[in-house]
Design a protein around this motif. Sequence first.
Motif, PDB file in Angstrom:
ATOM      1  N   LEU A  42       8.247   0.142 -11.179  1.00 35.84           N
ATOM      2  CA  LEU A  42       8.812   1.152 -12.082  1.00 35.84           C
ATOM      3  C   LEU A  42       8.636   0.774 -13.547  1.00 35.84           C
ATOM      4  CD1 LEU A  42      12.182   2.293 -10.483  1.00 35.84           C
ATOM      5  CD2 LEU A  42      10.234   3.726 -11.080  1.00 35.84           C
ATOM      6  N   ARG A  43       8.937  -0.473 -13.879  1.00 37.32           N
ATOM      7  CA  ARG A  43       8.797  -0.912 -15.277  1.00 37.32           C
ATOM      8  C   ARG A  43       7.335  -0.813 -15.745  1.00 37.32           C
ATOM      9  NH1 ARG A  43      13.283  -3.523 -13.897  1.00 37.32           N
ATOM     10  NH2 ARG A  43      12.404  -5.269 -12.781  1.00 37.32           N
ATOM     11  N   GLN A  44       6.412  -1.200 -14.880  1.00 34.69           N
ATOM     12  CA  GLN A  44       4.994  -1.081 -15.240  1.00 34.69           C
ATOM     13  C   GLN A  44       4.617   0.384 -15.451  1.00 34.69           C
ATOM     14  OE1 GLN A  44       2.868  -3.027 -12.075  1.00 34.69           O
ATOM     15  NE2 GLN A  44       3.496  -5.064 -12.708  1.00 34.69           N
ATOM     16  N   ALA A  45       5.115   1.256 -14.583  1.00 36.63           N
ATOM     17  CA  ALA A  45       4.804   2.684 -14.704  1.00 36.63           C
ATOM     18  C   ALA A  45       5.384   3.262 -15.996  1.00 36.63           C
ATOM     19  CB  ALA A  45       5.335   3.449 -13.494  1.00 36.63           C
ATOM     20  N   VAL A  46       6.610   2.883 -16.323  1.00 30.92           N
ATOM     21  CA  VAL A  46       7.238   3.373 -17.553  1.00 30.92           C
ATOM     22  C   VAL A  46       6.460   2.878 -18.777  1.00 30.92           C
ATOM     23  CG1 VAL A  46       9.303   3.184 -19.012  1.00 30.92           C
ATOM     24  CG2 VAL A  46       9.539   3.660 -16.562  1.00 30.92           C
ATOM     25  N   THR A  82      14.202  10.609 -19.151  1.00 27.35           N
ATOM     26  CA  THR A  82      14.586  10.710 -17.742  1.00 27.35           C
ATOM     27  C   THR A  82      14.247   9.435 -16.988  1.00 27.35           C
ATOM     28  OG1 THR A  82      14.290  13.112 -17.736  1.00 27.35           O
ATOM     29  CG2 THR A  82      14.226  12.004 -15.600  1.00 27.35           C
ATOM     30  N   ILE A  83      13.029   8.935 -17.149  1.00 30.84           N
ATOM     31  CA  ILE A  83      12.659   7.744 -16.385  1.00 30.84           C
ATOM     32  C   ILE A  83      13.381   6.502 -16.907  1.00 30.84           C
ATOM     33  CG2 ILE A  83      10.474   8.667 -15.526  1.00 30.84           C
ATOM     34  CD1 ILE A  83       8.982   7.158 -17.656  1.00 30.84           C
ATOM     35  N   THR A  84      13.728   6.494 -18.192  1.00 27.23           N
ATOM     36  CA  THR A  84      14.499   5.381 -18.738  1.00 27.23           C
ATOM     37  C   THR A  84      15.906   5.371 -18.142  1.00 27.23           C
ATOM     38  OG1 THR A  84      13.205   5.413 -20.777  1.00 27.23           O
ATOM     39  CG2 THR A  84      15.347   4.329 -20.879  1.00 27.23           C
ATOM     40  N   GLN A  85      16.510   6.543 -17.969  1.00 26.86           N
ATOM     41  CA  GLN A  85      17.837   6.627 -17.342  1.00 26.86           C
ATOM     42  C   GLN A  85      17.788   6.117 -15.904  1.00 26.86           C
ATOM     43  OE1 GLN A  85      18.758  10.788 -17.936  1.00 26.86           O
ATOM     44  NE2 GLN A  85      20.118  10.314 -19.644  1.00 26.86           N
ATOM     45  N   VAL A  86      16.721   6.441 -15.188  1.00 23.69           N
ATOM     46  CA  VAL A  86      16.573   5.953 -13.815  1.00 23.69           C
ATOM     47  C   VAL A  86      16.509   4.430 -13.815  1.00 23.69           C
ATOM     48  CG1 VAL A  86      15.021   5.857 -11.813  1.00 23.69           C
ATOM     49  CG2 VAL A  86      15.538   8.052 -12.878  1.00 23.69           C
ATOM     50  N   LEU A  87      15.751   3.868 -14.738  1.00 24.73           N
ATOM     51  CA  LEU A  87      15.660   2.408 -14.823  1.00 24.73           C
ATOM     52  C   LEU A  87      16.998   1.768 -15.166  1.00 24.73           C
ATOM     53  CD1 LEU A  87      12.261   1.516 -16.540  1.00 24.73           C
ATOM     54  CD2 LEU A  87      13.073   0.820 -14.302  1.00 24.73           C
ATOM     55  N   MET A  88      17.772   2.407 -16.021  1.00 28.14           N
ATOM     56  CA  MET A  88      19.065   1.848 -16.412  1.00 28.14           C
ATOM     57  C   MET A  88      20.023   1.785 -15.219  1.00 28.14           C
ATOM     58  SD  MET A  88      19.456   3.452 -20.270  1.00 28.14           S
ATOM     59  CE  MET A  88      21.170   3.701 -20.060  1.00 28.14           C
ATOM     60  N   GLY A  89      19.922   2.753 -14.314  1.00 27.88           N
ATOM     61  CA  GLY A  89      20.789   2.754 -13.141  1.00 27.88           C
ATOM     62  C   GLY A  89      20.124   2.178 -11.916  1.00 27.88           C
ATOM     63  N   PHE A  90      19.083   1.403 -12.149  1.00 30.65           N
ATOM     64  CA  PHE A  90      18.260   0.930 -11.050  1.00 30.65           C
ATOM     65  C   PHE A  90      18.989   0.029 -10.059  1.00 30.65           C
ATOM     66  CE2 PHE A  90      15.198  -1.989  -9.164  1.00 30.65           C
ATOM     67  CZ  PHE A  90      14.433  -1.070  -8.488  1.00 30.65           C
ATOM     68  N   ASP A  91      19.915  -0.775 -10.500  1.00 26.77           N
ATOM     69  CA  ASP A  91      20.611  -1.702  -9.606  1.00 26.77           C
ATOM     70  C   ASP A  91      21.351  -0.987  -8.482  1.00 26.77           C
ATOM     71  OD1 ASP A  91      19.663  -3.896 -10.951  1.00 26.77           O
ATOM     72  OD2 ASP A  91      21.433  -4.077 -12.229  1.00 26.77           O
ATOM     73  N   GLU A  92      21.748   0.252  -8.720  1.00 21.10           N
ATOM     74  CA  GLU A  92      22.453   1.014  -7.690  1.00 21.10           C
ATOM     75  C   GLU A  92      21.505   1.888  -6.870  1.00 21.10           C
ATOM     76  OE1 GLU A  92      23.843   1.510 -11.148  1.00 21.10           O
ATOM     77  OE2 GLU A  92      24.730  -0.434 -10.711  1.00 21.10           O
ATOM     78  N   MET A  93      20.221   1.738  -7.071  1.00 19.27           N
ATOM     79  CA  MET A  93      19.270   2.615  -6.394  1.00 19.27           C
ATOM     80  C   MET A  93      19.284   2.397  -4.884  1.00 19.27           C
ATOM     81  SD  MET A  93      15.208   3.283  -6.983  1.00 19.27           S
ATOM     82  CE  MET A  93      15.475   4.269  -8.428  1.00 19.27           C
ATOM     83  N   THR A  94      19.308   3.501  -4.195  1.00 22.51           N
ATOM     84  CA  THR A  94      19.182   3.462  -2.739  1.00 22.51           C
ATOM     85  C   THR A  94      17.766   3.895  -2.395  1.00 22.51           C
ATOM     86  OG1 THR A  94      19.820   5.779  -2.492  1.00 22.51           O
ATOM     87  CG2 THR A  94      21.602   4.120  -2.449  1.00 22.51           C
ATOM     88  N   ILE A  95      17.389   3.720  -1.162  1.00 19.24           N
ATOM     89  CA  ILE A  95      16.041   4.124  -0.757  1.00 19.24           C
ATOM     90  C   ILE A  95      15.871   5.632  -0.907  1.00 19.24           C
ATOM     91  CG2 ILE A  95      16.481   4.348   1.729  1.00 19.24           C
ATOM     92  CD1 ILE A  95      13.643   2.848   1.956  1.00 19.24           C
TER      93      ILE A  95
END
Length: 173
Positions: free
Chosen positions: A66-70, A105-118
Motif C-alpha cells: 500500500l505504501r509503495q502504491a501511494v 482517500t488512500i491516505t485515510q486508509v493508510l492511517m487506519g491500516f492497523d485496524e484493517m481486516t481482510i
Amino acid sequence: MITETKETEELNTPWVQWDKKLELGIPRIDSQHRKLVAMCNELREALMNRQKRSKDEWLVTVGNVLRQAVSYTQTHFTDEEKLMKACGFSGYEAHKQRHKEFVQTITQVLMGFDEMTITLGFDFADYLRDWILSHIAYEDKQYCPVMRSFYHALQEYSRRQHEASNTALEPTQ
C-alpha cells in the motif's frame, strides 16, 4: 503432460489486466499507468495470501504494498500534472482536484491500516482498481488531444532547430 484447470488459469491470470484501450499514446504516462495496474495486482496478491501468514506478517506485507502504491501514485500525479500544465490543458484544475481527493482517500486508509481486516482490504483493492481504471479510461483521455498536439509541436520545433543549426554549419562556397 499436465493440463491446467480453470481455477489454475484464474490464479495465473492477473486480477487487473492491462488493456490497449487504456493506452493514451503518451509513452511516459502509459508506462506509469501500467505500473499502477501492476501494483493493484500486487495488492490483491498480498491480500490473497492472508491464510499463509500470521496477521502481523500479513499487515506488514500489505502495508508495504500500500505504501509503495501511494508513493508511486503521488509521483505519477505530479508528472501528469506537470505535463497538463505545460501543454495548457483547460481541465487542469479540476483534474488536479480529482487527484487530490484520491490521495486524501488512500491516505485515510493508510492511517487506519492497523485496524484493517481482510474484508476492508479487499474492499479497498476493489476501490483502487475501479478508480484507476475509470480515471485512466475517462478522465485521463480528456487531456490526450492537447498533450499529443503539444508533444508534436515540440518535436516539430526541435526538428526545425536541428535543421537550422545544420544549415548554419554548412560551408558556403
